[in-house]
Design an enzyme around this catalytic site. Structure first.
Site, mmCIF file in Angstrom:
data_model
loop_
_atom_site.group_PDB
_atom_site.id
_atom_site.type_symbol
_atom_site.label_atom_id
_atom_site.label_comp_id
_atom_site.label_asym_id
_atom_site.label_seq_id
_atom_site.Cartn_x
_atom_site.Cartn_y
_atom_site.Cartn_z
ATOM 1 N N SER A 209 80.044 66.318 -4.520
ATOM 2 C CA SER A 209 78.965 66.542 -5.055
ATOM 3 C C SER A 209 77.945 65.181 -5.411
ATOM 4 O O SER A 209 78.436 64.392 -5.914
ATOM 5 C CB SER A 209 79.109 67.406 -6.250
ATOM 6 N N HIS B 202 77.700 72.291 -3.615
ATOM 7 C CA HIS B 202 78.579 72.162 -2.752
ATOM 8 C C HIS B 202 78.432 72.899 -1.536
ATOM 9 O O HIS B 202 78.665 73.713 -1.171
ATOM 10 C CB HIS B 202 79.979 72.512 -3.359
ATOM 11 N N HIS C 280 87.544 73.599 -3.745
ATOM 12 C CA HIS C 280 88.452 72.965 -4.748
ATOM 13 C C HIS C 280 89.814 73.994 -5.121
ATOM 14 O O HIS C 280 89.508 75.113 -4.943
ATOM 15 C CB HIS C 280 87.559 72.662 -5.996
ATOM 16 N N TYR D 37 90.443 74.553 -8.313
ATOM 17 C CA TYR D 37 90.161 75.368 -9.374
ATOM 18 C C TYR D 37 89.402 76.812 -8.975
ATOM 19 O O TYR D 37 89.331 77.657 -9.678
ATOM 20 C CB TYR D 37 89.114 74.863 -10.321
ATOM 21 N N GLU D 38 89.237 76.924 -7.397
ATOM 22 C CA GLU D 38 88.341 78.085 -7.198
ATOM 23 C C GLU D 38 89.601 79.180 -7.005
ATOM 24 O O GLU D 38 89.301 80.247 -6.770
ATOM 25 C CB GLU D 38 87.790 77.877 -5.754
ATOM 26 N N ALA E 153 82.555 62.735 -6.877
ATOM 27 C CA ALA E 153 82.099 62.317 -8.025
ATOM 28 C C ALA E 153 83.116 62.668 -9.146
ATOM 29 O O ALA E 153 83.825 63.485 -8.952
ATOM 30 C CB ALA E 153 80.988 63.430 -8.375
ATOM 31 N N MET F 286 88.418 66.348 -9.619
ATOM 32 C CA MET F 286 89.213 67.759 -9.125
ATOM 33 C C MET F 286 89.160 67.960 -7.900
ATOM 34 O O MET F 286 89.229 69.102 -7.218
ATOM 35 C CB MET F 286 88.320 69.028 -9.796
ATOM 36 N N SER F 287 89.351 66.846 -7.068
ATOM 37 C CA SER F 287 89.225 66.764 -5.587
ATOM 38 C C SER F 287 90.303 65.773 -4.874
ATOM 39 O O SER F 287 91.000 65.098 -5.584
ATOM 40 C CB SER F 287 88.089 66.807 -4.980
ATOM 41 N N ASN G 233 80.096 60.036 -14.830
ATOM 42 C CA ASN G 233 80.070 60.442 -16.273
ATOM 43 C C ASN G 233 81.311 59.584 -16.931
ATOM 44 O O ASN G 233 82.042 59.467 -16.148
ATOM 45 C CB ASN G 233 80.083 61.829 -16.618
ATOM 46 N N HIS H 195 77.534 69.635 -16.259
ATOM 47 C CA HIS H 195 77.625 69.598 -14.911
ATOM 48 C C HIS H 195 76.306 69.134 -14.049
ATOM 49 O O HIS H 195 76.045 68.361 -13.340
ATOM 50 C CB HIS H 195 78.004 71.213 -14.077
HETATM 51 I I1 8IG Z 1 81.713 64.582 -11.573
HETATM 52 O O1 8IG Z 1 85.134 63.945 -16.247
HETATM 53 C C1 8IG Z 1 83.211 64.759 -12.690
HETATM 54 N N1 8IG Z 1 84.235 65.482 -12.208
HETATM 55 N N2 8IG Z 1 88.358 66.307 -14.119
HETATM 56 N N3 8IG Z 1 86.686 65.171 -15.281
HETATM 57 C C2 8IG Z 1 87.256 65.748 -14.144
HETATM 58 N N4 8IG Z 1 86.417 65.915 -13.101
HETATM 59 C C3 8IG Z 1 85.305 65.480 -12.922
HETATM 60 C C4 8IG Z 1 84.717 64.792 -14.242
HETATM 61 C C5 8IG Z 1 85.467 64.547 -15.497
HETATM 62 N N5 8IG Z 1 83.514 64.449 -13.789
#
Ligand code: 8IG
Length: 272
Positions: free
Chosen positions: A36, A68, A94, A96-97, A124, A211-212, A235, A247
């Protein structure tokens, strides 16, 4: 009929054949999975020869998260030793989907079956390491999986000692010696971590969290490809600054910084 879940490798072979048919290229050499906010990085690759939705290819589900993409592009790049055919995936599935890991790693497997010897995985992520600044790219040196799952099934005891290719990390650091390296944690999500979880992760040696990337790296490596992983810190991880995680902000930070990374990626691709 075989499908992605009953025959993931067979489906990757079918997908690779479909890509060869659409592009008219019997094989590709390198693949990039753009995370992303990484879209601007593709500008440095020039104009794609082909672009098509992932859903034109067997095994790819329609993406569900805004931003995405869900597109595949093919590029022809002038390399140091001739033309390089590059496959670029815009958008990924991902964990989480909730569709399992098969769709998560399907692009990586398809790329290897399409001939790619090198897979570049970008993402990211959140910065756990307090030295990292928002907008900073970090090379993934190693990972910690916190998902208790694997894309591999059965007695496939793959060595992960050099999962994130030292050779390619050295190549890219020759172009940009200021690049940091870090340990990436794969967190299932979709909820971000709590501040306590971030403190735990820092304690066990993590620098980045997202998360990837990890399942794709393992799946590609298991099939013999070399992997390069690059994270864009978009972040500070939970509790690091006290700011809440949004997000939208994450996507903006990605866009601003990814352009710079494109030039670097293009330079490295030419040398592979
Ligand atoms: I962009 O702070 C992004 N993806 N787990 N934690 C997790 N996934 C992320 C984060 C984050 N920032």
């Amino acid at each position: 009929m075989s499908d992605l879940y009953s025959d993931p490798l067979g489906t990757a072979v079918l997908a690779a054949a479909k890509i060869a048919e659409i592009t008219g290229k019997p094989k590709h050499d390198v693949a990039l999975v753009m995370g992303s906010g990484w879209m601007p990085a593709t500008d440095a690759l020039g104009k794609p020869t082909h672009e098509f939705p992932v859903t034109d290819v067997p095994g790819f589900p329609a993406p569900t998260v805004v931003g995405h993409g869900g597109l595949i592009r093919s590029y022809e790049i002038d390399g140091a030793n001739g033309k390089i055919q590059a496959l670029v995936f815009l958008g990924r599935t991902h964990l989480y989907e909730g569709k399992g890991l098969e769709p998560v790693v399907h692009g990586a497997r398809t790329a290897v079956k399409a001939g790619c010897k090198v897979i570049v995985l970008t993402n990211a992520c959140g910065g756990i390491n307090r030295d990292y600044k928002v907008g900073q790219p970090v090379l993934i040196r190693d990972h910690i999986s916190m998902t208790a799952t694997s894309p591999l099934i059965g007695a496939d005891f793959v060595d992960l000692t050099d999962l994130y290719s030292k050779r390619i990390r050295e190549l890219i650091k020759r172009e940009d010696p200021s690049l940091a390296e870090g340990v990436y944690v794969h967190w299932r999500g979709p909820a971000y971590e709590t501040p306590a979880e971030i403190n735990m992760l820092r304690t066990v040696g993590a620098d980045l969290v997202g998360m990837s990337t990890v399942p794709e790296a393992i799946a590609a490596h298991a099939l013999g490809a070399e992997v390069l992983g690059i994270s864009l810190v978009t972040n500070a991880a939970a509790g690091v600054t006290g700011e809440k995680l949004s997000h939208t902000e994450v996507m903006e930070a990605g866009k601003a910084a990814a352009g710079r990374m494109g030039e670097l990626l293009a330079k490295v691709l030419k040398q592979l």
